[in-house]
Design a protein around this motif. Structure first.
Motif: not given
Length: 214
Positions: A105-121, A141-149
């Motif tokens: 289920s891992v989608t990212e390694i460094v998780a974004r924070e809520g206040d970053e959403d504003e910066d997207e716009h 950095l070793f990543l193996d079998s992360l189908p949803k990343i």
């Protein structure tokens, strides 16, 4: 062990290993945030905790300045390694190894924070990557079998890996693990499904994905 005992021991703990705890969902509850400080923790290894959803609360992660190694395997409900929110990552000045294997289920390694959403716009002409997040000592950095990343990080800061020596991906089929603007050494070695690549990292991953699905 009582809550009082739990609060007294963390400052001396150097290695945390959790193995085959199938019912574990959270390592620390909400009431523990801001109380437990693992200032001497150097290594975290978590394997076969299939229902684990979060590893560290963000308030605790910010105190892990001595952490050198993080290894996570077969934790299928873990969606993001919340040890690495953008604010917490800036404190991980001694981190050298990140190993994440078979976490469905891992989608990212460094998780974004809520206040970053504003910066997207931000409008055109504004720098979306004005903040830099540096992993100063990260070497492997070793990543193996992360189908949803989807990516190493999907937020608005630039990632900087000045000491990164080897990146290895196995069965990770995102085509944008690193983003334009992220900084890696020119001599970085990249190994994808057992092969070393000298081309663009994201292009190489896409080529491997096309071969697998052909």
């Amino acid at each position: 062990m009582s809550d009082t005992q739990i609060m007294e021991t963390p400052s001396r703990l150097k290695k945390l290993a959790l193995q085959s705890l199938s019912e574990l969902r959270h390592v620390w509850g909400k009431n523990s945030e801001g109380v437990l400080i693992f200032s001497n923790l150097q290594e975290v290894v978590v394997n076969y905790c299939r229902n684990l959803q979060t590893l560290f609360p963000a308030s605790l992660a910010k105190n892990l300045e001595k952490l050198e190694k993080l290894e996570i395997g077969s934790c299928h409900k873990l969606q993001a390694i919340y040890l690495f929110t953008s604010s917490a990552a800036k404190k991980l000045v001694n981190l050298e190894y990140i190993i994440v294997v078979d976490c469905k289920s891992v989608t990212e390694i460094v998780a974004r924070e809520g206040d970053e959403d504003e910066d997207e716009h931000k409008g055109e002409g504004e720098d979306k990557y004005e903040n830099e997040m540096m992993f100063k000592k990260l070497q492997i950095l070793f990543l193996d079998s992360l189908p949803k990343i989807e990516s190493i990080y999907t937020g608005c800061s630039t990632l900087n890996f000045p000491s990164l020596e080897l990146v290895e991906f196995i069965r990770c089929y995102s085509t944008e693990l690193f983003r334009p603007g992220d900084k890696v050494p020119t001599e970085l070695k990249v190994k994808i499904d057992g092969l070393y690549w000298e081309d663009d990292i994201n292009y190489a991953i896409m080529q491997q994905f096309d071969e697998e699905t052909a």
